[in-house]
Design an enzyme around this catalytic site. Structure first.
Site, PDB file in Angstrom:
ATOM      1  N   TYR A  33       0.993  -1.384  -0.031  1.00  0.00           N
ATOM      2  CA  TYR A  33       0.133   0.042   0.100  1.00  0.00           C
ATOM      3  C   TYR A  33       0.976   1.326  -0.049  1.00  0.00           C
ATOM      4  O   TYR A  33       2.084   1.213   0.167  1.00  0.00           O
ATOM      5  CB  TYR A  33      -0.906   0.091   1.167  1.00  0.00           C
ATOM      6  CG  TYR A  33      -0.272   0.486   2.693  1.00  0.00           C
ATOM      7  CD1 TYR A  33       0.637  -0.470   3.160  1.00  0.00           C
ATOM      8  CD2 TYR A  33      -0.481   1.563   3.169  1.00  0.00           C
ATOM      9  CE1 TYR A  33       1.236  -0.377   4.359  1.00  0.00           C
ATOM     10  CE2 TYR A  33       0.149   1.930   4.358  1.00  0.00           C
ATOM     11  CZ  TYR A  33       0.740   0.754   4.964  1.00  0.00           C
ATOM     12  OH  TYR A  33       1.428   0.990   6.307  1.00  0.00           O
ATOM     13  N   LYS A 147       6.301  -1.879   1.928  1.00  0.00           N
ATOM     14  CA  LYS A 147       5.371  -1.044   2.547  1.00  0.00           C
ATOM     15  C   LYS A 147       4.079  -2.367   2.312  1.00  0.00           C
ATOM     16  O   LYS A 147       3.262  -1.868   1.437  1.00  0.00           O
ATOM     17  CB  LYS A 147       4.632   0.202   2.009  1.00  0.00           C
ATOM     18  CG  LYS A 147       4.131   0.973   2.928  1.00  0.00           C
ATOM     19  CD  LYS A 147       3.986   2.241   2.463  1.00  0.00           C
ATOM     20  CE  LYS A 147       3.164   3.195   3.265  1.00  0.00           C
ATOM     21  NZ  LYS A 147       3.198   3.236   4.591  1.00  0.00           N
ATOM     22  N   GLU A 180      11.980   2.170  14.605  1.00  0.00           N
ATOM     23  CA  GLU A 180      11.016   3.365  14.026  1.00  0.00           C
ATOM     24  C   GLU A 180       9.742   3.239  14.769  1.00  0.00           C
ATOM     25  O   GLU A 180       9.762   2.306  15.825  1.00  0.00           O
ATOM     26  CB  GLU A 180      10.534   3.159  12.634  1.00  0.00           C
ATOM     27  CG  GLU A 180      10.043   1.800  12.239  1.00  0.00           C
ATOM     28  CD  GLU A 180       9.813   1.676  10.656  1.00  0.00           C
ATOM     29  OE1 GLU A 180       9.708   2.556  10.021  1.00  0.00           O
ATOM     30  OE2 GLU A 180       9.940   0.419  10.041  1.00  0.00           O
ATOM     31  N   LEU A 205      10.829   1.152   7.509  1.00  0.00           N
ATOM     32  CA  LEU A 205      10.452   1.579   6.141  1.00  0.00           C
ATOM     33  C   LEU A 205      10.803   2.990   5.817  1.00  0.00           C
ATOM     34  O   LEU A 205      10.944   3.820   6.771  1.00  0.00           O
ATOM     35  CB  LEU A 205       8.725   1.877   6.168  1.00  0.00           C
ATOM     36  CG  LEU A 205       8.108   2.271   5.120  1.00  0.00           C
ATOM     37  CD1 LEU A 205       7.949   1.146   4.190  1.00  0.00           C
ATOM     38  CD2 LEU A 205       6.731   3.082   5.343  1.00  0.00           C
TER      39      LEU A 205
HETATM   40  C1  LIG Z   1       6.377   1.505   9.720  1.00  0.00           C
HETATM   41  C2  LIG Z   1       6.183   2.931   9.095  1.00  0.00           C
HETATM   42  N1  LIG Z   1       7.432   3.550   9.269  1.00  0.00           N
HETATM   43  C3  LIG Z   1       7.583   5.032   8.804  1.00  0.00           C
HETATM   44  C4  LIG Z   1       6.168   5.493   8.225  1.00  0.00           C
HETATM   45  C5  LIG Z   1       6.458   6.930   7.480  1.00  0.00           C
HETATM   46  O1  LIG Z   1       6.238   7.043   6.196  1.00  0.00           O
HETATM   47  P1  LIG Z   1       5.663   8.187   5.426  1.00  0.00           P
HETATM   48  O2  LIG Z   1       6.786   9.192   5.982  1.00  0.00           O
HETATM   49  O3  LIG Z   1       5.988   7.885   4.191  1.00  0.00           O
HETATM   50  O4  LIG Z   1       4.293   8.286   5.663  1.00  0.00           O
HETATM   51  C6  LIG Z   1       4.922   4.809   7.843  1.00  0.00           C
HETATM   52  C7  LIG Z   1       3.871   5.153   7.269  1.00  0.00           C
HETATM   53  O5  LIG Z   1       2.968   4.526   7.105  1.00  0.00           O
HETATM   54  C8  LIG Z   1       5.247   3.281   8.542  1.00  0.00           C
HETATM   55  O6  LIG Z   1       4.005   2.459   8.481  1.00  0.00           O
END
Ligand SMILES: Cc1ncc(COP(=O)(O)O)c(C=O)c1O
Length: 287
Positions: A33, A147, A180, A205
């Protein structure tokens, strides 16, 4: 005007949108996603989001459900139909519908669902006071760079945060380092003013907000370190914050109940939040 979703080639009223019971996303979490922020009716950082989608699809060997150019048109059309000014677009691609069997089906077509959601304004108290996080062992799989819609450990981590009265969980790896948050990237500012966030690897991610902020701070000549940092280092930091497409840059002022720095949102953190919001304003105006 009813909100619409896009499901496999059709725009349908959100409440009537459905997928098949043998969609592999539903049965195996066999899908990926993206969440793309929308600001002033424009998609922000669309290209890096679509690049990350391409990466996730490629890693799982799921074909694009349509061309990238066609997908961009559908995203815009859904934003238009839903009169979305500020919020997010959620798009999900699964390996499609097939009789339940673990191996990849030979003839399934990737399934595409797109929805939009209006921005939930960040509570003024969260902005004024920052948010608390709690820490938990990172029990996820070893491909957090994809993702994937397989988010059960993230869901459990977020729920534990909520039940502990916190906003987010920060996940701790076997070496005692912060990876994270359950749906956000984690950052600290050391006492000597260095900005630290975990380096890109399969352990996190690679957030698009994280990367946008790294690009923005490059011009500000801050000292930035993309590396592992321990929970002890986070607790001793001067400031902490998290980033994501829906939270932008949000100060973290407590970790496991203990104040970070003076327990107030940090000066650099608030400056970076402004920097990121200006980036969105500029990006929206330029489109
Ligand atoms: C596990 C994880 N880390 C970091 C992020 C932040 O990513 P982004 O800045 O692309 O929203 C997300 C966003 O859904 C996430 O699910």
């Amino acid at each position: 005007m009813p909100r619409h979703a896009y499901v496999n080639g059709r725009y349908v009223p959100h409440g009537e949108a459905q997928v098949h019971i043998e969609d592999r996303g539903y049965q195996f979490a066999d899908g990926v996603y993206e969440v793309v922020p929308v600001f002033a009716g424009r998609l922000i950082d669309e290209e890096p989001h679509l690049d990350r989608l391409a990466y996730s699809l490629g890693e799982l060997r799921i074909a694009w459900p349509m061309s990238r150019a066609a997908l961009k048109l559908v995203l815009r059309e859904l934003i238009r139909r839903n009169s979305l000014a500020n919020g997010i677009v959620y798009l999900q691609v699964t390996r499609g519908v097939a009789p339940r069997d673990h191996r990849f089906p030979e003839h399934s077509r990737p399934a595409l669902v797109i929805t939009t959601r209006r921005a939930r304004p960040i509570s003024p108290a969260h902005l004024a006071n920052g948010v608390p996080v709690v820490t938990l062992p990172d029990i996820r799989w070893r491909r957090c760079d994809i993702k994937s819609v397989s988010l059960l450990p993230n869901v459990l981590a977020k729920q534990q945060a909520v039940e502990a009265g916190a906003y987010e969980s920060w996940l701790i790896d076997a070496e005692g380092c912060v990876t994270e948050g359950s749906s956000t990237n984690a950052w600290i500012v050391t006492k000597d003013g260095r900005l630290v966030t975990r380096d890109r690897s399969a352990a996190i991610l690679s957030g698009i907000t994280r990367q946008a902020l790294l690009d923005l701070v490059e011009v500000e000549q801050l000292i930035v370190e993309e590396r592992r940092f321990t929970l002890a280092e986070a607790k001793a930091a001067a400031e902490a914050f998290l980033t994501s497409s829906s939270s932008f840059v949000l100060p973290v002022t407590r970790i496991d109940g203990a104040p970070v720095g003076d327990g107030k949102p940090g000066r650099l953190t608030l400056k970076l939040r402004d920097t990121y919001i200006s980036h969105m304003n500029h990006a929206a105006a330029a489109l």
